[in-house]
Write an enzyme that holds these catalytic residues in place. Structure first.
Site, PDB file in Angstrom:
ATOM      1  N   GLU A  80       0.849  -1.191   0.000  1.00  0.00           N
ATOM      2  CA  GLU A  80       0.000   0.000   0.000  1.00  0.00           C
ATOM      3  C   GLU A  80       0.892   1.250   0.000  1.00  0.00           C
ATOM      4  O   GLU A  80       0.459   2.337   0.355  1.00  0.00           O
ATOM      5  CB  GLU A  80      -0.988  -0.002   1.168  1.00  0.00           C
ATOM      6  CG  GLU A  80      -0.378  -0.230   2.524  1.00  0.00           C
ATOM      7  CD  GLU A  80      -1.426  -0.327   3.626  1.00  0.00           C
ATOM      8  OE1 GLU A  80      -2.224   0.608   3.775  1.00  0.00           O
ATOM      9  OE2 GLU A  80      -1.427  -1.345   4.345  1.00  0.00           O
ATOM     10  N   CYS A 112      -3.516  -3.614   4.430  1.00  0.00           N
ATOM     11  CA  CYS A 112      -2.538  -4.605   4.918  1.00  0.00           C
ATOM     12  C   CYS A 112      -2.916  -6.040   4.570  1.00  0.00           C
ATOM     13  O   CYS A 112      -2.211  -6.980   4.929  1.00  0.00           O
ATOM     14  CB  CYS A 112      -2.371  -4.470   6.432  1.00  0.00           C
ATOM     15  SG  CYS A 112      -1.947  -2.815   6.942  1.00  0.00           S
ATOM     16  N   SER A 202     -10.614   1.988  13.919  1.00  0.00           N
ATOM     17  CA  SER A 202      -9.932   0.908  13.186  1.00  0.00           C
ATOM     18  C   SER A 202      -9.688  -0.299  14.094  1.00  0.00           C
ATOM     19  O   SER A 202      -9.755  -1.442  13.642  1.00  0.00           O
ATOM     20  CB  SER A 202      -8.628   1.399  12.549  1.00  0.00           C
ATOM     21  OG  SER A 202      -7.630   1.595  13.519  1.00  0.00           O
ATOM     22  N   HIS A 234      -2.267  -9.954  12.252  1.00  0.00           N
ATOM     23  CA  HIS A 234      -1.809  -8.688  11.676  1.00  0.00           C
ATOM     24  C   HIS A 234      -1.434  -7.794  12.865  1.00  0.00           C
ATOM     25  O   HIS A 234      -2.184  -7.693  13.836  1.00  0.00           O
ATOM     26  CB  HIS A 234      -2.918  -8.055  10.841  1.00  0.00           C
ATOM     27  CG  HIS A 234      -2.624  -6.626  10.494  1.00  0.00           C
ATOM     28  ND1 HIS A 234      -1.449  -6.246   9.886  1.00  0.00           N
ATOM     29  CD2 HIS A 234      -3.325  -5.481  10.716  1.00  0.00           C
ATOM     30  CE1 HIS A 234      -1.452  -4.934   9.731  1.00  0.00           C
ATOM     31  NE2 HIS A 234      -2.568  -4.447  10.220  1.00  0.00           N
ATOM     32  N   SER A 311      -7.398  -2.606   6.526  1.00  0.00           N
ATOM     33  CA  SER A 311      -8.423  -1.580   6.736  1.00  0.00           C
ATOM     34  C   SER A 311      -9.209  -1.332   5.464  1.00  0.00           C
ATOM     35  O   SER A 311      -8.727  -1.528   4.349  1.00  0.00           O
ATOM     36  CB  SER A 311      -7.767  -0.266   7.181  1.00  0.00           C
ATOM     37  OG  SER A 311      -7.298  -0.395   8.498  1.00  0.00           O
TER      38      SER A 311
HETATM   39  N1  COA Z   1       1.421   3.550  30.750  1.00  0.00           N
HETATM   40  C1  COA Z   1       0.824   2.437  30.244  1.00  0.00           C
HETATM   41  N2  COA Z   1      -0.172   2.480  29.309  1.00  0.00           N
HETATM   42  C2  COA Z   1      -0.569   3.693  28.877  1.00  0.00           C
HETATM   43  C3  COA Z   1       0.009   4.891  29.377  1.00  0.00           C
HETATM   44  C4  COA Z   1       1.046   4.771  30.348  1.00  0.00           C
HETATM   45  N3  COA Z   1       1.652   5.858  30.854  1.00  0.00           N
HETATM   46  N4  COA Z   1      -0.592   5.928  28.757  1.00  0.00           N
HETATM   47  C5  COA Z   1      -1.525   5.409  27.913  1.00  0.00           C
HETATM   48  N5  COA Z   1      -1.504   4.060  27.984  1.00  0.00           N
HETATM   49  C6  COA Z   1      -2.314   3.111  27.231  1.00  0.00           C
HETATM   50  C7  COA Z   1      -3.773   3.493  27.133  1.00  0.00           C
HETATM   51  O1  COA Z   1      -4.489   3.158  28.314  1.00  0.00           O
HETATM   52  C8  COA Z   1      -4.200   2.685  25.930  1.00  0.00           C
HETATM   53  O2  COA Z   1      -4.388   1.354  26.330  1.00  0.00           O
HETATM   54  P1  COA Z   1      -5.746   0.566  25.940  1.00  0.00           P
HETATM   55  O3  COA Z   1      -5.804   0.575  24.437  1.00  0.00           O
HETATM   56  O4  COA Z   1      -5.547  -0.774  26.509  1.00  0.00           O
HETATM   57  O5  COA Z   1      -6.862   1.343  26.520  1.00  0.00           O
HETATM   58  C9  COA Z   1      -2.958   2.714  25.040  1.00  0.00           C
HETATM   59  O6  COA Z   1      -1.870   3.101  25.887  1.00  0.00           O
HETATM   60  C10 COA Z   1      -3.041   3.706  23.859  1.00  0.00           C
HETATM   61  O7  COA Z   1      -3.299   4.984  24.364  1.00  0.00           O
HETATM   62  P2  COA Z   1      -4.575   5.844  23.842  1.00  0.00           P
HETATM   63  O8  COA Z   1      -4.456   7.187  24.456  1.00  0.00           O
HETATM   64  O9  COA Z   1      -5.836   5.096  24.055  1.00  0.00           O
HETATM   65  O10 COA Z   1      -4.415   5.844  22.275  1.00  0.00           O
HETATM   66  P3  COA Z   1      -3.949   6.928  21.235  1.00  0.00           P
HETATM   67  O11 COA Z   1      -4.984   7.965  21.102  1.00  0.00           O
HETATM   68  O12 COA Z   1      -2.551   7.385  21.466  1.00  0.00           O
HETATM   69  O13 COA Z   1      -3.957   6.036  19.880  1.00  0.00           O
HETATM   70  C11 COA Z   1      -3.965   4.199  18.389  1.00  0.00           C
HETATM   71  C12 COA Z   1      -3.680   4.663  19.826  1.00  0.00           C
HETATM   72  C13 COA Z   1      -3.758   2.739  18.220  1.00  0.00           C
HETATM   73  C14 COA Z   1      -5.440   4.486  18.071  1.00  0.00           C
HETATM   74  C15 COA Z   1      -3.035   4.983  17.454  1.00  0.00           C
HETATM   75  O14 COA Z   1      -1.719   4.505  17.646  1.00  0.00           O
HETATM   76  C16 COA Z   1      -3.350   4.867  15.992  1.00  0.00           C
HETATM   77  O15 COA Z   1      -4.196   5.605  15.490  1.00  0.00           O
HETATM   78  N6  COA Z   1      -2.652   3.968  15.272  1.00  0.00           N
HETATM   79  C17 COA Z   1      -2.772   3.807  13.854  1.00  0.00           C
HETATM   80  C18 COA Z   1      -3.970   2.959  13.441  1.00  0.00           C
HETATM   81  C19 COA Z   1      -3.868   1.549  13.856  1.00  0.00           C
HETATM   82  O16 COA Z   1      -2.804   1.068  14.169  1.00  0.00           O
HETATM   83  N7  COA Z   1      -5.025   0.846  13.831  1.00  0.00           N
HETATM   84  C20 COA Z   1      -5.098  -0.549  14.244  1.00  0.00           C
HETATM   85  C21 COA Z   1      -5.950  -1.394  13.366  1.00  0.00           C
HETATM   86  S1  COA Z   1      -5.205  -1.681  11.796  1.00  0.00           S
END
Ligand code: COA
Length: 392
Positions: A80, A112, A202, A234, A311
């Site tokens: 991609e 993916c 996602s 994945h 996705s």
């Molecule tokens: N210590 C331990 N864990 C912590 C923390 C700390 N100090 N601070 C935050 N976390 C945890 C949160 O509780 C959360 O855990 P949970 O998912 O079990 O609830 C995790 O870290 C992620 O933090 P969060 O604030 O919820 O997420 P984010 O807004 O930073 O975004 C994604 C996380 C995955 C949505 C982001 O990385 C993303 O958009 N990724 C790209 C898309 C993707 O990968 N999609 C997946 C499907 S293909």
């Protein structure tokens, strides 16, 4: 019923990386969010003279050096992060690696997921043409906007899989469960280099596709979760795979000891991805490679469950049985050495490389030689990409 499957599997990731501790400091985020919350330690970074073609070529070279290219009649390039709107990345690869002229070449795309369809089509082709082989390439560079939630999950890498009717590593089972649904959870319009993503959505769609694909697969095969030695998922970030398996077990009625069961079933496949970040099409197969390379427990004759997700969205659950003696056909030492010998960059160097986009003005460019694998993109001339063997 065919015996077709993966005869060789080889992984490549570029020679630069960023320790996510440094990124956490720069973004003023607690390091534990990345290492524990998301489950990533290091991000792989491509230099300006590497792209999906050079990464795929570097992944495939050890396979072609070992078994030759003469019998390859199909090359499927899943990505991609394509480099041209018309010419397949596979044709650049075909030239670089000197594949036979009697070899069909095509590029495939569905986020993916495309590498999984490529693998299944390749298995059908070789089962129908005994003695002939297919090469499946999965190669990607995961890019999100600087400072966005996706940034710490970025990564890069490629997998090459030789597919044959009498494979040395994994025989694919016939049954599979598939779920497709038109959603906007992650996409990259033609005018952008960085993906757009509704991150939380996602992760929910990923889980929904897994639930549907698994229940279809279980109904078709009659197998239950206890029929598998390990599961590979994945891996957009490693905690996604752990959470997905926890949900699968919960759905199967497992109420106790799930944390240990999840770690036992999935943990061994995550080590490489923690160090490269998301490799999109390659990430499921990077996980499989990690499991095969690093499992102390012999996997001969064991059944593995695999979940592929792209996705947009398509999810597929399928499975395979590890071929006795598989260890003789792995490239584990080379993979470990690749990951152990990368050059660590500072955040400023990472941002410089991130912002160095390939020119799109039609002028001629040549790139400085960075640390690369055996192949590199030397430049662009008259709008044509120029690849060469790297002076290592
Ligand atoms: N210590 C331990 N864990 C912590 C923390 C700390 N100090 N601070 C935050 N976390 C945890 C949160 O509780 C959360 O855990 P949970 O998912 O079990 O609830 C995790 O870290 C992620 O933090 P969060 O604030 O919820 O997420 P984010 O807004 O930073 O975004 C994604 C996380 C995955 C949505 C982001 O990385 C993303 O958009 N990724 C790209 C898309 C993707 O990968 N999609 C997946 C499907 S293909």
């Amino acid at each position: 019923m065919s015996n077709a499957g993966i005869d060789r599997i080889s992984f490549y990731t570029p020679r630069y990386c960023l320790d996510l501790k440094l990124l956490a400091e720069a973004r003023e985020v607690e390091w534990e969010k990345y290492s524990i919350g998301i489950g990533q330690d290091v991000m792989g970074l491509p230099p300006p003279d590497e792209d999906v073609v050079t990464m795929a070529a570097s992944a495939a070279k050890p396979i072609l050096d070992a078994v030759g290219a003469e019998d390859i009649e199909l090359l499927l390039f899943a990505t991609e992060s394509g480099v041209d709107q018309s010419k397949s990345a596979g044709m650049f690869f075909h030239g670089l690696l000197g594949l036979p002229s009697r070899c069909r070449v095509v590029e495939m795309k569905q986020a993916c997921y495309a590498g999984t369809l490529a693998l299944r089509l390749a298995a059908l082709m070789v089962a129908d043409s005994p003695g002939k082989k297919a090469l499946v390439l999965c190669s990607d560079i995961a890019r999100y906007d600087l400072g966005s939630p996706g940034e710490p999950t970025q990564g890069c890498g490629a997998i090459a899989m030789l597919v044959s009717a009498d494979p040395s590593i994994l025989v694919l089972d016939d049954e599979c469960g598939v779920h497709a649904e038109d959603v906007m959870d992650f996409w990259r319009p033609n005018y952008r280099d960085e993906a757009l993503v509704d991150g939380k959505y996602s992760t929910r769609i990923y889980q929904a596709c897994l639930r549907e694909a698994w229940s279809q697969y279980a109904a078709l095969s009659g197998r239950t979760v206890s029929d598998f030695a390990h599961f590979c998922y994945h891996i957009p970030f490693t905690n996604m795979a752990l959470k997905a398996h926890d949900r699968l077990l919960k759905g199967a009625g497992v109420t106790e000891g799930r944390r240990e069961l999840v770690e036992q079933a999935v943990g061994q496949s995550l080590g490489y991805n923690r160090l490269t970040g998301n490799t999109y099409t390659a990430s499921l197969y990077e996980g499989l490679t990690c499991l095969l390379d690093t499992s102390a427990e012999p996997l001969d004759g064991k059944r593995l469950g695999l979940f592929s997700y792209g996705s947009g969205a398509v999810g597929e659950f399928f499975s395979g049985t590890v071929v006795p003696g598989y260890r003789r056909s792995l490239f584990g030492d080379a993979h470990r050495s690749l990951l152990d010998t990368r050059t660590a960059l500072t955040v400023a160097e990472y941002e410089d490389i991130f912002n160095l986009c390939l020119p799109s003005d039609g002028w001629d460019y040549s790139f400085s030689q960075y640390r690369t694998g055996p192949f590199r993109l030397s430049g662009v001339k008259e709008h044509k990409r120029l690849y060469e063997v790297a002076a290592l």
